[in-house]
Motif scaffolding. Structure first.
Motif, PDB file in Angstrom:
ATOM      1  N   PHE A  10       0.880  -1.173   0.000  1.00 54.96           N
ATOM      2  CA  PHE A  10       0.000   0.000   0.000  1.00 54.96           C
ATOM      3  C   PHE A  10       0.916   1.220   0.000  1.00 54.96           C
ATOM      4  O   PHE A  10       1.143   1.861   1.011  1.00 54.96           O
ATOM      5  N   ASN A  11       1.500   1.514  -1.183  1.00 52.07           N
ATOM      6  CA  ASN A  11       2.630   2.431  -1.282  1.00 52.07           C
ATOM      7  C   ASN A  11       2.312   3.906  -1.134  1.00 52.07           C
ATOM      8  O   ASN A  11       3.163   4.673  -0.732  1.00 52.07           O
ATOM      9  N   SER A  12       1.143   4.343  -1.489  1.00 49.92           N
ATOM     10  CA  SER A  12       0.803   5.763  -1.366  1.00 49.92           C
ATOM     11  C   SER A  12      -0.613   5.877  -0.803  1.00 49.92           C
ATOM     12  O   SER A  12      -1.584   5.980  -1.548  1.00 49.92           O
ATOM     13  N   LEU A  76      -4.304   9.483 -14.237  1.00 45.05           N
ATOM     14  CA  LEU A  76      -3.201  10.443 -14.104  1.00 45.05           C
ATOM     15  C   LEU A  76      -2.809  10.643 -12.645  1.00 45.05           C
ATOM     16  O   LEU A  76      -1.621  10.730 -12.319  1.00 45.05           O
ATOM     17  N   LEU A  77      -3.799  10.699 -11.777  1.00 41.31           N
ATOM     18  CA  LEU A  77      -3.536  10.869 -10.344  1.00 41.31           C
ATOM     19  C   LEU A  77      -2.707   9.706  -9.795  1.00 41.31           C
ATOM     20  O   LEU A  77      -1.769   9.918  -9.027  1.00 41.31           O
ATOM     21  N   LEU A  78      -3.033   8.497 -10.201  1.00 43.26           N
ATOM     22  CA  LEU A  78      -2.289   7.328  -9.723  1.00 43.26           C
ATOM     23  C   LEU A  78      -0.839   7.341 -10.194  1.00 43.26           C
ATOM     24  O   LEU A  78       0.074   7.013  -9.437  1.00 43.26           O
ATOM     25  N   VAL A  79      -0.619   7.736 -11.432  1.00 46.92           N
ATOM     26  CA  VAL A  79       0.741   7.743 -11.971  1.00 46.92           C
ATOM     27  C   VAL A  79       1.580   8.846 -11.321  1.00 46.92           C
ATOM     28  O   VAL A  79       2.669   8.603 -10.805  1.00 46.92           O
ATOM     29  N   ILE A  80       1.063  10.059 -11.345  1.00 51.38           N
ATOM     30  CA  ILE A  80       1.836  11.202 -10.853  1.00 51.38           C
ATOM     31  C   ILE A  80       1.780  11.301  -9.329  1.00 51.38           C
ATOM     32  O   ILE A  80       2.799  11.517  -8.671  1.00 51.38           O
ATOM     33  N   GLY A  81       0.588  11.139  -8.771  1.00 50.11           N
ATOM     34  CA  GLY A  81       0.404  11.314  -7.327  1.00 50.11           C
ATOM     35  C   GLY A  81       1.192  10.337  -6.485  1.00 50.11           C
ATOM     36  O   GLY A  81       1.733  10.697  -5.429  1.00 50.11           O
ATOM     37  N   SER A  82       1.286   9.090  -6.928  1.00 48.96           N
ATOM     38  CA  SER A  82       2.036   8.090  -6.160  1.00 48.96           C
ATOM     39  C   SER A  82       3.512   8.462  -6.059  1.00 48.96           C
ATOM     40  O   SER A  82       4.121   8.345  -4.996  1.00 48.96           O
ATOM     41  N   MET A  83       4.086   8.923  -7.160  1.00 52.70           N
ATOM     42  CA  MET A  83       5.490   9.346  -7.137  1.00 52.70           C
ATOM     43  C   MET A  83       5.687  10.565  -6.234  1.00 52.70           C
ATOM     44  O   MET A  83       6.651  10.639  -5.478  1.00 52.70           O
ATOM     45  N   LEU A  84       4.755  11.513  -6.328  1.00 55.46           N
ATOM     46  CA  LEU A  84       4.861  12.710  -5.488  1.00 55.46           C
ATOM     47  C   LEU A  84       4.704  12.369  -4.009  1.00 55.46           C
ATOM     48  O   LEU A  84       5.395  12.938  -3.162  1.00 55.46           O
ATOM     49  N   GLU A  85       3.802  11.429  -3.709  1.00 53.98           N
ATOM     50  CA  GLU A  85       3.614  11.046  -2.307  1.00 53.98           C
ATOM     51  C   GLU A  85       4.864  10.368  -1.753  1.00 53.98           C
ATOM     52  O   GLU A  85       5.227  10.572  -0.589  1.00 53.98           O
ATOM     53  N   LYS A  87       7.888  11.071  -2.744  1.00 51.70           N
ATOM     54  CA  LYS A  87       8.900  12.129  -2.610  1.00 51.70           C
ATOM     55  C   LYS A  87       8.618  13.039  -1.420  1.00 51.70           C
ATOM     56  O   LYS A  87       9.501  13.322  -0.619  1.00 51.70           O
ATOM     57  N   TYR A  88       7.383  13.535  -1.312  1.00 52.08           N
ATOM     58  CA  TYR A  88       7.060  14.551  -0.315  1.00 52.08           C
ATOM     59  C   TYR A  88       6.462  13.993   0.975  1.00 52.08           C
ATOM     60  O   TYR A  88       6.451  14.675   1.991  1.00 52.08           O
ATOM     61  N   GLY A  89       5.896  12.808   0.911  1.00 48.48           N
ATOM     62  CA  GLY A  89       5.240  12.227   2.072  1.00 48.48           C
ATOM     63  C   GLY A  89       3.735  12.420   2.019  1.00 48.48           C
ATOM     64  O   GLY A  89       3.219  13.297   1.321  1.00 48.48           O
ATOM     65  N   SER A  90       3.042  11.597   2.781  1.00 49.01           N
ATOM     66  CA  SER A  90       1.574  11.588   2.762  1.00 49.01           C
ATOM     67  C   SER A  90       0.965  12.884   3.281  1.00 49.01           C
ATOM     68  O   SER A  90      -0.008  13.387   2.725  1.00 49.01           O
ATOM     69  N   PHE A  91       1.526  13.438   4.346  1.00 44.68           N
ATOM     70  CA  PHE A  91       0.955  14.663   4.914  1.00 44.68           C
ATOM     71  C   PHE A  91       0.985  15.805   3.904  1.00 44.68           C
ATOM     72  O   PHE A  91      -0.012  16.502   3.717  1.00 44.68           O
ATOM     73  N   ILE A  92       2.114  15.997   3.241  1.00 47.03           N
ATOM     74  CA  ILE A  92       2.257  17.085   2.268  1.00 47.03           C
ATOM     75  C   ILE A  92       1.281  16.895   1.108  1.00 47.03           C
ATOM     76  O   ILE A  92       0.646  17.858   0.655  1.00 47.03           O
ATOM     77  N   LYS A 189      11.393  24.351   1.509  1.00 48.68           N
ATOM     78  CA  LYS A 189      11.409  23.723   2.835  1.00 48.68           C
ATOM     79  C   LYS A 189      12.346  22.514   2.879  1.00 48.68           C
ATOM     80  O   LYS A 189      12.985  22.254   3.878  1.00 48.68           O
ATOM     81  N   ASN A 190      12.388  21.752   1.774  1.00 50.31           N
ATOM     82  CA  ASN A 190      13.190  20.512   1.732  1.00 50.31           C
ATOM     83  C   ASN A 190      14.667  20.765   1.463  1.00 50.31           C
ATOM     84  O   ASN A 190      15.472  19.862   1.607  1.00 50.31           O
ATOM     85  N   ASN A 191      15.038  21.959   1.002  1.00 47.91           N
ATOM     86  CA  ASN A 191      16.459  22.227   0.683  1.00 47.91           C
ATOM     87  C   ASN A 191      17.143  22.975   1.792  1.00 47.91           C
ATOM     88  O   ASN A 191      16.697  23.524   2.667  1.00 47.91           O
TER      89      ASN A 191
END
Length: 191
Positions: A10-12, A76-85, A87-92, A189-191
């Motif tokens: 359950f990755n993202s 599109l949400l599944l492809v892009i959103g999973s990668m972003l989640e 990278k940034y985490g679930s809360f973000i 924030k991340n840099n």
């Protein structure tokens, strides 16, 4: 390198939960001839004394007109959103979805006379956010970000001027701009 494929992860959780909730809303909507989605998951001008007005200001991202509309947004949400989640985490990602839903909902109530539903504003936010996700605090702006803005936002501005359809180009533009602003904020924030 050995790859084992014996478990499903359950990755993202935010993206997968969003997908499941929007699918449930779609099924209930289909069973009620759209009344369910219109009452609870469409954003439109309504009385500020109604609690549903405030709920619909963000819930509209879970409502879709039909299976094709849902499939296009969610794929599109599944492809892009999973990668972003990842990278940034679930809360973000949850925060970004809620901010985008709220901003697009408010803009729709203020500047449009039509009902708004669907996750396309969130998808546009994620498209732009993904194009800027590698930005550093060295002052350099990725060319891919500029091209994505020109291609995606430019196309929506053009379509908003030329086409008269039931697609909310304003929501796409606001979603994309949300992605740009959030991308700069999250990456600083991340840099």
């Amino acid at each position: 390198m050995k790859i084992k494929l014996n478990k499903i992860k359950f990755n993202s959780p935010i993206i997968l939960t969003f997908t499941l909730l929007s699918f449930i809303v779609l099924i209930i909507s289909q069973l009620t001839d759209g009344e369910f989605v219109i009452k609870y998951f469409s954003n439109y001008k309504s009385s500020l004394t109604s609690p549903l007005t405030y709920f619909r200001t963000v819930s509209h991202v879970l409502g879709h007109a039909n299976f094709q509309h849902w499939f296009y947004n969610i794929s599109l949400l599944l492809v892009i959103g999973s990668m972003l989640e990842e990278k940034y985490g679930s809360f973000i990602i949850a925060e970004a979805i809620l901010i985008t839903a709220l901003v697009t909902g408010i803009f729709n109530m203020l500047f449009s006379s039509t009902a708004l539903l669907g996750a396309s504003g969130v998808v546009f936010m994620m498209i732009v956010l993904s194009s800027i996700s590698g930005i550093k605090d060295d002052g350099e702006v990725p060319l891919s970000f500029i091209l994505v803005l020109i291609m995606y936002i430019g196309r929506e501005v053009y379509n908003g001027i030329v086409n008269e359809d039931n697609i909310s180009q304003l929501t796409h533009i606001i979603g994309g701009l949300s992605g740009a602003v959030l991308g700069f904020v999250y990456n600083i924030k991340n840099n």
